[in-house]
Design a protein around this motif. Sequence first.
Motif, short mmCIF file in Angstrom:
data_model
loop_
_atom_site.label_atom_id
_atom_site.label_comp_id
_atom_site.label_asym_id
_atom_site.label_seq_id
_atom_site.Cartn_x
_atom_site.Cartn_y
_atom_site.Cartn_z
N SER A 61 0.83 -1.21 0.00
CA SER A 61 0.00 0.00 0.00
C SER A 61 0.86 1.25 0.00
O SER A 61 1.95 1.28 0.57
CB SER A 61 -0.91 0.01 1.24
OG SER A 61 -1.64 1.22 1.32
N THR B 35 -3.76 7.32 1.01
CA THR B 35 -4.25 5.95 0.83
C THR B 35 -4.63 5.37 2.18
O THR B 35 -5.75 4.90 2.37
CB THR B 35 -3.20 5.06 0.15
OG1 THR B 35 -2.87 5.59 -1.13
CG2 THR B 35 -3.71 3.64 -0.02
N MET B 36 -3.70 5.43 3.14
CA MET B 36 -4.03 5.01 4.51
C MET B 36 -4.71 6.15 5.27
O MET B 36 -5.66 5.94 6.01
CB MET B 36 -2.77 4.58 5.26
CG MET B 36 -2.15 3.29 4.76
SD MET B 36 -0.83 2.76 5.90
CE MET B 36 -0.03 1.51 4.89
N TYR C 230 -8.32 6.82 7.19
CA TYR C 230 -9.56 6.62 6.44
C TYR C 230 -10.43 5.55 7.09
O TYR C 230 -9.93 4.47 7.44
CB TYR C 230 -9.26 6.24 4.99
CG TYR C 230 -8.70 7.37 4.17
CD1 TYR C 230 -9.42 8.54 3.95
CD2 TYR C 230 -7.43 7.28 3.61
CE1 TYR C 230 -8.91 9.59 3.21
CE2 TYR C 230 -6.90 8.31 2.84
CZ TYR C 230 -7.64 9.46 2.65
OH TYR C 230 -7.11 10.50 1.91
N VAL D 117 -10.16 1.40 6.61
CA VAL D 117 -8.98 0.98 5.86
C VAL D 117 -8.29 -0.22 6.50
O VAL D 117 -7.85 -1.14 5.79
CB VAL D 117 -7.99 2.16 5.67
CG1 VAL D 117 -7.51 2.71 7.00
CG2 VAL D 117 -6.80 1.74 4.81
N ASP E 267 -3.46 5.60 -4.47
CA ASP E 267 -4.44 6.69 -4.62
C ASP E 267 -4.20 7.44 -5.93
O ASP E 267 -3.18 7.26 -6.60
CB ASP E 267 -4.36 7.64 -3.43
CG ASP E 267 -3.03 8.38 -3.35
OD1 ASP E 267 -2.88 9.40 -4.04
OD2 ASP E 267 -2.15 7.92 -2.61
N HIS F 90 -7.52 4.75 -4.73
CA HIS F 90 -8.43 5.63 -4.00
C HIS F 90 -8.61 6.93 -4.79
O HIS F 90 -7.66 7.68 -4.99
CB HIS F 90 -7.83 5.92 -2.63
CG HIS F 90 -8.70 6.74 -1.74
ND1 HIS F 90 -8.21 7.49 -0.69
CD2 HIS F 90 -10.04 6.94 -1.73
CE1 HIS F 90 -9.19 8.10 -0.08
NE2 HIS F 90 -10.33 7.79 -0.70
N ASN G 214 -14.22 5.28 -1.24
CA ASN G 214 -14.00 5.00 0.18
C ASN G 214 -13.88 3.49 0.33
O ASN G 214 -14.08 2.74 -0.62
CB ASN G 214 -15.12 5.59 1.07
CG ASN G 214 -16.49 5.02 0.70
OD1 ASN G 214 -16.71 3.82 0.75
ND2 ASN G 214 -17.42 5.91 0.33
N TYR G 215 -13.55 3.03 1.55
CA TYR G 215 -13.25 1.61 1.69
C TYR G 215 -14.48 0.72 1.73
O TYR G 215 -14.36 -0.49 1.53
CB TYR G 215 -12.31 1.40 2.88
CG TYR G 215 -10.90 1.79 2.49
CD1 TYR G 215 -10.11 0.91 1.76
CD2 TYR G 215 -10.41 3.06 2.76
CE1 TYR G 215 -8.85 1.28 1.34
CE2 TYR G 215 -9.13 3.44 2.36
CZ TYR G 215 -8.36 2.54 1.64
OH TYR G 215 -7.10 2.90 1.20
#
Length: 469
Positions: free
Chosen positions: A170, A175-176, A191, A194, A311, A341, A381-382
């Motif tokens: 990742s 992103t995180m 996020y 995540v 992302d 993302h 979104n996740y």
Amino acid sequence: METAKILIGTLLFLLWYFTMGTGNAQHVEPEGTLINQMPDYGLPDLKRVDEFLIEFKKPTLHIFWKQRARKLDNRIRNARLSLADKIEVFRRVAPRADVTDHRDELRMERLLLSVAPDDLPLFKFGLEYDGDYKDMVEYVFSDIDDKKCQDRIIRHLQTAKPQGGIKVLSDVDDTMYANLIDDRYPGKTLYPGVLEFFDSLKHEPFDLQVIPVTALSARPNPIAGILEESSLKSLAEFKDSTGRGLCPSALSGDLGSSFIGTVETILREKLYPLHDKIPHGQENEIGRVKYMNFKKFSKVYPEYRFVFVGDSGQADALTAQIMVTNESAEEASRVVTTFIHDLRQSDADTKSVSPAFKNLRPDIVIRKTSSQGRGVIVFRNYIDAAVSAYLHSETLENLITAEELATITRAALKQFQAINFQGKGASEKRLREQYRQDAEDAHKLLSTRASLSPEVLRDIRSILDEKFP
């Protein structure tokens, strides 16, 4: 003059950014007791390790490689080291810096080659996710410079049997957690969902109560060696909704591409609408550096398959595209799929996406209605990411199960509610509507699963009705 001031300000910001790492990142408070347990490979016998190292480091008094290797092998065999002992010895033999003489390189090689094929996944896990900046790619491709030595190690690593494992790689910023250009959330906000998403993606051949993830970085070594451990420790503070901790490692990159590429990214976002005039050559190079890091990682873990999450803000889209379209059929086939993302406020938002994202090949972009799930799944979104993966369960080999989709949805909704948006009213309203829509989609899909606990569905429904009207 004004452009120069902006550039100087940006450079100062980047210096602060690299120094601070993830220190201010928010984390989710666990609902239960904190559990942070690595896989059980035992504890080293420190007395035996100390005694062995004294013997192991003695000169072999041989000139030729085969004779030296044979003598070192005999020392390892006679010591009767446990797996935990070998992990500890390997860690101590490897240098703190990247400078290794040929004697230490040979000792690292012979020790690694003494590990039985069935023990290799656990041996590597203990060294990969132990919290320092040294990872298996660092050990094999930086500490060891001798190509023949590297080749012998790679051949031995290939003796590990494939076991259906999946490693999660990742990006970190945007992103995180929101950091570099995502201004929809308060700065350094983790996020929602995540960690539960990462936990669902990963598959290991042993029981885990941590969430291993490898940060696919373009940040440099040796700078990474100074700053990376601090960043890893900050990431390790993150806990999911059950209290399980993130267990990170990090692959480092190149100073020039990382620093200049990040300058290009920030200038592109800050100088909007002049963003098309900002060069992005080094920004794209970040994507290529990350891919080259992935290639090394895949050689160290030949028994695994991989999922990448990035992302739209930098060149992660380029990394993802290369990963799934690689000319090497064997290497590409081990990439289950990739996720990007989408940071845009709307489809018309062009300042929040990189040229690499804009130039993604349309034929590899995966949508919910696509015929298969392998490619680049773009998500907002996740919950959305998990829904897409669940809808493509057949071609993604059940990457996200119904139970995992429910866990991600419930956790993301609760975690979103806990965010203090600090006056970001318009952003909060748009995001809230997106989370509600995606959670409704998840709930609808899950309602058809008779095996799923009705209580879980009622809990999601209750959150939606009470908090996301």
